[in-house]
Design an enzyme around this catalytic site. Structure first.
Site, PDB file in Angstrom:
ATOM      1  N   TRP A  35      16.514  38.152  43.330  1.00  0.00           N
ATOM      2  CA  TRP A  35      17.185  39.409  42.612  1.00  0.00           C
ATOM      3  C   TRP A  35      17.255  40.622  43.286  1.00  0.00           C
ATOM      4  O   TRP A  35      16.147  40.825  44.021  1.00  0.00           O
ATOM      5  CB  TRP A  35      16.300  39.532  41.145  1.00  0.00           C
ATOM      6  CG  TRP A  35      16.372  38.315  40.494  1.00  0.00           C
ATOM      7  CD1 TRP A  35      15.016  37.528  40.259  1.00  0.00           C
ATOM      8  CD2 TRP A  35      17.323  37.668  39.620  1.00  0.00           C
ATOM      9  NE1 TRP A  35      15.429  36.242  39.329  1.00  0.00           N
ATOM     10  CE2 TRP A  35      16.710  36.623  38.980  1.00  0.00           C
ATOM     11  CE3 TRP A  35      18.499  37.973  39.306  1.00  0.00           C
ATOM     12  CZ2 TRP A  35      17.223  35.561  38.414  1.00  0.00           C
ATOM     13  CZ3 TRP A  35      19.425  37.085  38.643  1.00  0.00           C
ATOM     14  CH2 TRP A  35      18.699  35.943  38.006  1.00  0.00           C
ATOM     15  N   GLU A  70      17.982  36.506  28.572  1.00  0.00           N
ATOM     16  CA  GLU A  70      17.567  38.287  28.124  1.00  0.00           C
ATOM     17  C   GLU A  70      19.017  38.774  27.494  1.00  0.00           C
ATOM     18  O   GLU A  70      19.614  39.573  28.054  1.00  0.00           O
ATOM     19  CB  GLU A  70      17.457  38.986  29.510  1.00  0.00           C
ATOM     20  CG  GLU A  70      15.906  38.700  30.115  1.00  0.00           C
ATOM     21  CD  GLU A  70      15.780  39.287  31.396  1.00  0.00           C
ATOM     22  OE1 GLU A  70      14.631  39.766  31.535  1.00  0.00           O
ATOM     23  OE2 GLU A  70      16.736  39.615  32.290  1.00  0.00           O
ATOM     24  N   HIS A  96      23.622  39.859  29.978  1.00  0.00           N
ATOM     25  CA  HIS A  96      24.106  40.554  31.447  1.00  0.00           C
ATOM     26  C   HIS A  96      25.343  40.361  31.724  1.00  0.00           C
ATOM     27  O   HIS A  96      26.051  40.024  32.714  1.00  0.00           O
ATOM     28  CB  HIS A  96      23.106  39.632  32.324  1.00  0.00           C
ATOM     29  CG  HIS A  96      21.753  39.743  32.334  1.00  0.00           C
ATOM     30  ND1 HIS A  96      21.181  40.720  32.883  1.00  0.00           N
ATOM     31  CD2 HIS A  96      20.674  38.931  31.740  1.00  0.00           C
ATOM     32  CE1 HIS A  96      19.708  40.722  32.968  1.00  0.00           C
ATOM     33  NE2 HIS A  96      19.492  39.672  32.144  1.00  0.00           N
ATOM     34  N   ASP A 154      26.612  40.079  36.790  1.00  0.00           N
ATOM     35  CA  ASP A 154      25.552  40.671  35.811  1.00  0.00           C
ATOM     36  C   ASP A 154      26.166  42.148  35.235  1.00  0.00           C
ATOM     37  O   ASP A 154      27.260  42.385  35.321  1.00  0.00           O
ATOM     38  CB  ASP A 154      24.478  40.978  36.724  1.00  0.00           C
ATOM     39  CG  ASP A 154      23.171  40.697  36.018  1.00  0.00           C
ATOM     40  OD1 ASP A 154      22.829  41.393  34.996  1.00  0.00           O
ATOM     41  OD2 ASP A 154      22.454  39.724  36.354  1.00  0.00           O
TER      42      ASP A 154
HETATM   43  C1  ACM Z   1      15.983  35.886  34.998  1.00  0.00           C
HETATM   44  O1  ACM Z   1      14.829  36.440  35.687  1.00  0.00           O
HETATM   45  N1  ACM Z   1      16.207  37.007  34.076  1.00  0.00           N
HETATM   46  C2  ACM Z   1      16.244  34.699  34.934  1.00  0.00           C
END
Ligand code: ACM
Length: 533
Positions: free
Chosen positions: A473, A331, A268, A193
């Protein structure tokens, strides 16, 4: 019937044992099988390894070193674990578990099913079976039951972001172990990321020499009120060597867990650009990112970068034998591509409509490459926007609409909506009493109520919904103990959504079983969030 038994029946006490996830069919019978010194585990030749693992698992708490015999008859006092070619109806992962006072038998069509039968057997013992030292004064009784069990969904997953905060190898193994305990079979490993690249790539050593380390980390949420956040001034990082990965892949395979590695592109990707500035759009030298959010710095769409990405994926395929390779895709802001002569020339020369279509082209190049090597590309639902790559699998995270669209287009789907599967969200509305989280609110009962197949799909379309998974996350999750707190017990609820027949799901019954299940998690040193509301 004794008064206790009458009361137990009245209170639902003949209800099924505290197994999580709840098996499809359970019949409770009188009596119990007791583990003794003389108990023998009898297996087919093909399942000897599973028999030995069961013996190893039972030893620490019971102090009983059970003998494992291959090809011996399954008589009185035996635990038999066998494959049975007449049980094709149970599929790859189903099993029968027949516990009688005199003997115990697990039968399955395939080894994965036998493995899940063993996981159920362990949960029929007192929770102390999960302790790592001999527990005296416990009767190691397994209640007599007849269980026929098959999973509802084929994709039962858990995701872990090790990029925002590096998680040590031993913790990754613990997550895989806990996944298997809950009969989950996919581990989605988010390896790269903006804030860190965590996988050794031999062709590109700077990815980990540079990309695995950041100068400091944002603590708190960076908003207007500057008293609410700060940078900690502490370097953070780490990565997995290819030998580490081989070890973890073998560990997962022994537990029937397939690892789905994720290499994010084109968004990312700031850690990769920090390592190799030529991958970016502006050629400037960037640090590995120290803040959170959606980053403007994305990979450029040039041919050399596509070659880089494919070279990385070649090494990834060499390490991970599973069918799915995740290439992210979420994103990816297009401002830099709009301003980039190279990106604009690409759009013109390829005859594409716009920057979204250019991301679609990028993804199709990865899809072709992975497909030509016998693998499947999987990506977040943004990969729908620029024209879906022909073989791609879609993870629907921005709600379920992306999943519906993908299923209607004949693509496999894994449901991962933030509303029901994001375990970085708060577990209580009393956020002041919880550790700082990224936001959101996802209590246990909401996870349990999740239905992976949207009612809008026809039966034929619904077959493309492979299942679902829970996401962790780690922007606000600095270490394994916090990770456990956020994942458990919500993952227990999701496991039941994914395994148990829809009509057998019952939240009150789940919470009753969960009380016992949490004793197992305590024995396994899992820092679960206590049930308080
Ligand atoms: C994500 O939560 N950006 C996949």
């Amino acid at each position: 019937m004794s008064i206790v038994a009458v009361l137990a029946v009245a209170l639902g006490g003949d209800s099924i044992p505290a197994i999580v996830p709840r098996p499809a069919h359970v019949t409770v019978q009188p009596g119990a099988f007791t583990l003794r010194t003389a108990t023998v585990i009898v297996t087919d030749r093909a399942l000897r390894g599973l028999g030995e693992r069961l013996a190893d698992d039972l030893f620490p708490a019971t102090g009983l070193r059970l003998a494992v015999r291959t090809g011996a008859p399954a008589g009185t006092g035996t635990i038999a674990i066998r494959l049975d070619s007449s049980l094709a109806r149970l599929g790859e992962e189903g099993y029968l578990l027949d516990v009688r006072p005199s003997r115990l038998a697990i039968r399955a069509y395939r080894a994965a099913g036998a493995f899940y039968g063993i996981e159920t057997l362990r949960q029929l013992l007192p929770p102390a079976i999960f302790r790592q030292a001999e527990m005296t004064g416990v009767a190691w009784r397994i209640p007599a039951v007849a269980i026929e069990d098959v999973p509802r969904f084929a994709w039962r997953g858990v995701h872990l972001d090790v990029a925002r905060h590096f998680m040590p190898k031993e913790f990754v193994k613990k997550v895989i172990d806990l996944a298997a305990l809950h009969k989950l079979n996919r581990f989605h490993w988010h390896l790269t990321d903006d804030q860190g690249w965590r996988l050794e790539i031999k062709q590109y050593p700077r990815l980990t020499q540079v990309g695995a380390w950041r100068r400091e980390t944002l603590i708190g949420r960076k908003d207007q009120d500057s008293t609410k956040w700060r940078f900690d001034g502490q370097p953070h990082g780490g990565f997995y060597t290819q030998d580490d990965v081989r070890e973890i892949v073998a560990y997962a395979r022994a537990r029937f867990v397939t690892i789905v590695p994720e290499i994010e592109m084109p968004g990312h990707s700031q850690a990769a650009i920090a390592a190799y500035p030529e991958l970016g759009n502006r050629g400037d030298t960037l640090p590995v990112w120290t803040a959170w959010g959606v980053d403007q710095n994305i990979l450029n769409p040039g041919e050399a970068t596509i070659q880089f990405a494919q070279n990385v994926l070649s090494e990834v395929m060499g390490l991970f034998p599973g069918p799915w390779i995740h290439t992210g895709g979420d994103e990816a802001p297009k401002a830099q591509w709009k301003a980039s002569p190279l990106a604009q020339a690409r759009i013109r020369e390829l005859g594409l409509k716009d920057e979204e279509a250019l991301q679609g082209y990028f993804t199709r190049r990865m899809d072709e490459f992975l497909t030509s090597h016998g693998r499947r590309l999987i990506g977040w639902d943004e990969i729908l926007e620029g024209g879906l790559a022909p073989n791609a699998v879609v993870m629907s995270w921005r709600g379920v609409d992306g999943g519906i669209a993908a299923a209607r287009a004949g693509h496999d789907v894994v449901m991962t909506p933030g509303s029901h599967t994001y375990f970085d969200h708060y577990q209580s509305s009393d956020t002041a009493a919880e550790p700082l989280a990224i936001g959101g609110f996802l209590p246990l009962d909401t996870v349990y109520a999740f239905e992976p197949v949207p009612p809008a799909l026809t039966a034929a379309e619904a077959r493309y919904v492979l299942g679902a998974q829970g996401q962790l996350w780690t922007e606000y999750i600095p270490d394994p103990k916090r990770a456990e707190y956020m994942v458990f017990p919500r993952l227990c609820a999701l496991a039941e959504v994914l395994w148990t027949p829809r009509e057998a799901r019952d939240y009150a019954d789940f919470t009753r079983r969960l009380a016992t299940h949490l004793e197992r998690l305590a024995a396994l040193d899992v820092n679960f969030r206590p049930i308080t509301n």
